[in-house]
Design an enzyme around this catalytic site. Structure first.
Site, mmCIF file in Angstrom:
data_model
loop_
_atom_site.group_PDB
_atom_site.id
_atom_site.type_symbol
_atom_site.label_atom_id
_atom_site.label_comp_id
_atom_site.label_asym_id
_atom_site.label_seq_id
_atom_site.Cartn_x
_atom_site.Cartn_y
_atom_site.Cartn_z
ATOM 1 N N LYS A 203 62.498 37.689 29.017
ATOM 2 C CA LYS A 203 62.397 36.383 29.280
ATOM 3 C C LYS A 203 63.350 35.503 28.931
ATOM 4 C CE LYS A 203 57.175 37.743 29.095
ATOM 5 N NZ LYS A 203 56.318 36.809 29.044
ATOM 6 N N GLU B 82 50.292 44.408 35.604
ATOM 7 C CA GLU B 82 49.970 43.538 34.460
ATOM 8 C C GLU B 82 49.031 42.789 34.455
ATOM 9 O OE1 GLU B 82 54.482 43.473 32.401
ATOM 10 O OE2 GLU B 82 54.322 41.395 33.592
ATOM 11 N N GLY C 243 51.142 38.834 26.879
ATOM 12 C CA GLY C 243 51.233 37.707 25.562
ATOM 13 C C GLY C 243 50.263 36.949 25.085
ATOM 14 N N HIS D 73 56.916 38.972 38.336
ATOM 15 C CA HIS D 73 56.592 38.990 37.466
ATOM 16 C C HIS D 73 54.884 37.744 37.344
ATOM 17 C CE1 HIS D 73 55.736 38.114 33.421
ATOM 18 N NE2 HIS D 73 56.573 39.050 33.125
ATOM 19 N N ASN E 37 61.391 43.015 28.575
ATOM 20 C CA ASN E 37 61.701 42.037 29.621
ATOM 21 C C ASN E 37 62.012 40.442 28.417
ATOM 22 O OD1 ASN E 37 61.974 39.511 31.199
ATOM 23 N ND2 ASN E 37 59.508 39.940 31.473
ATOM 24 N N SER F 109 50.828 43.223 26.131
ATOM 25 C CA SER F 109 50.357 43.312 24.983
ATOM 26 C C SER F 109 50.441 44.988 24.609
ATOM 27 C CB SER F 109 48.936 42.743 24.172
ATOM 28 O OG SER F 109 49.116 41.296 24.948
ATOM 29 N N GLU G 245 54.462 35.448 35.664
ATOM 30 C CA GLU G 245 54.525 33.943 35.259
ATOM 31 C C GLU G 245 56.008 33.198 36.517
ATOM 32 O OE1 GLU G 245 56.946 35.262 31.686
ATOM 33 O OE2 GLU G 245 55.319 35.676 30.807
HETATM 34 C C1 PEP Z 1 54.848 40.898 30.849
HETATM 35 O O1 PEP Z 1 55.573 39.731 29.992
HETATM 36 O O2 PEP Z 1 56.144 41.581 31.385
HETATM 37 C C2 PEP Z 1 54.355 41.002 29.390
HETATM 38 C C3 PEP Z 1 54.188 42.918 29.161
HETATM 39 O O3 PEP Z 1 54.330 40.703 28.138
HETATM 40 P P1 PEP Z 1 53.289 40.985 26.173
HETATM 41 O O4 PEP Z 1 53.916 42.831 26.509
HETATM 42 O O5 PEP Z 1 54.187 39.950 25.728
HETATM 43 O O6 PEP Z 1 51.951 40.875 27.106
#
Ligand code: PEP
Length: 255
Positions: free
Chosen positions: A11, A168, A174, A96, A9, A213, A98
């Site tokens: 983003k 998630e 992040g 998601h 992703n 992460s 966000e």
């Molecule tokens: C995400 O935003 O779906 C995500 C998993 O981000 P990150 O891998 O940067 O934690």
């Protein structure tokens, strides 16, 4: 045995030249991703470029980061599921965190988007997960099952026949602090059990990804768990070598 799936992703990152070089670097490794499905989700404006560049690349397909809850029409700024499908997207990330936290998407809106992706013949990837406060209050299971239940309520008992779930934890996204493999496995098991209560066959074949992460260094241990069928990758999907390393970790999990 479920075939592992790794999704990147991106983003709202990159420019045309960044997208081009990232796509070509990942595509150059595609023949080494045996036994794994790989999906890249660039920003909507680069989907055409991605579809063109990945055209003949077996094993890597495009996904959308989001789709509208509405069908085509007077919805300025929106991109419909049918449009994303038309651009070559086979998958669509739905709900998601966000989108939920920054853009106010409720469980109901997320379920509408999920239904739109299914109707457009895409595979929806439903993101679920608890915040740090919910985790501290030991509400993880309740939150995740509520998010799943909202989709069943709108799409019915067959909702997850052709879908993916991404667990998630919001606090892990992040942050550099992934859930431990044991912690993630326990939630993945709860998700599979909840789907099984409605539809045992769908639950058995449902791919449940972990996101938050994931790096090349922790991917192997996460993907080795019984109910972790791959990953949804944010930051690390923007660095070709890191994303390729995660895809390779998924290959070892499938071997
Ligand atoms: C995400 O935003 O779906 C995500 C998993 O981000 P990150 O891998 O940067 O934690």
């Amino acid at each position: 045995m479920r075939r592992p799936l790794v999704m990147g992703n991106w983003k709202m990152n990159g420019r045309r030249h960044v997208a081009q070089s990232l796509l070509s670097a990942v595509a150059a490794e595609a023949t080494t991703f045996s036994g794994v499905d790989v999906v890249v989700c660039p920003p909507h404006c680069y989907l055409g470029l991605a579809a063109e560049q990945l055209g003949d690349c077996a094993g890597i397909v495009c996904g959308a980061q989001d789709v509208s809850a509405y069908g085509d029409g007077a919805y300025t700024g929106e991109v419909s599921a049918d449009m994303a499908r038309d651009m070559g997207c086979e998958f669509a990330i739905i709900g998601h965190s966000e989108r939920r936290t920054l853009f106010g998407e409720t469980d109901g809106v997320v379920a509408q988007k999920f239904a739109r992706a299914l109707a457009a013949d895409m595979t929806p990837v439903l993101c679920v997960g608890e915040t740090a406060e919910e985790r501290d209050a030991e509400r993880t299971r309740e939150v995740v099952l509520r998010q799943i239940g909202a989709v069943f309520a709108v799409c019915g008992a067959n909702a997850f026949d052709r879908a993916v779930v991404a667990y998630e934890p919001v606090w892990a996204i992040g942050s550099g602090r992934a859930a431990s493999p044991d912690e993630a496995q326990a939630v993945h098991r709860d998700i599979r059990d909840a789907v099984a209560q409605q539809n045992p066959e769908a639950a058995a074949s449902l791919r449940i990804l972990y996101g938050g992460s994931v790096k090349a260094q922790n991917a192997r241990e996460l993907f080795a768990r019984a109910d972790i069928d791959g990953g949804l990758i944010g930051g690390a999907s923007l660095v070709a070598g890191d994303f390729v390393g995660i895809c390779r970790a998924a290959c070892s999990a499938s071997a």
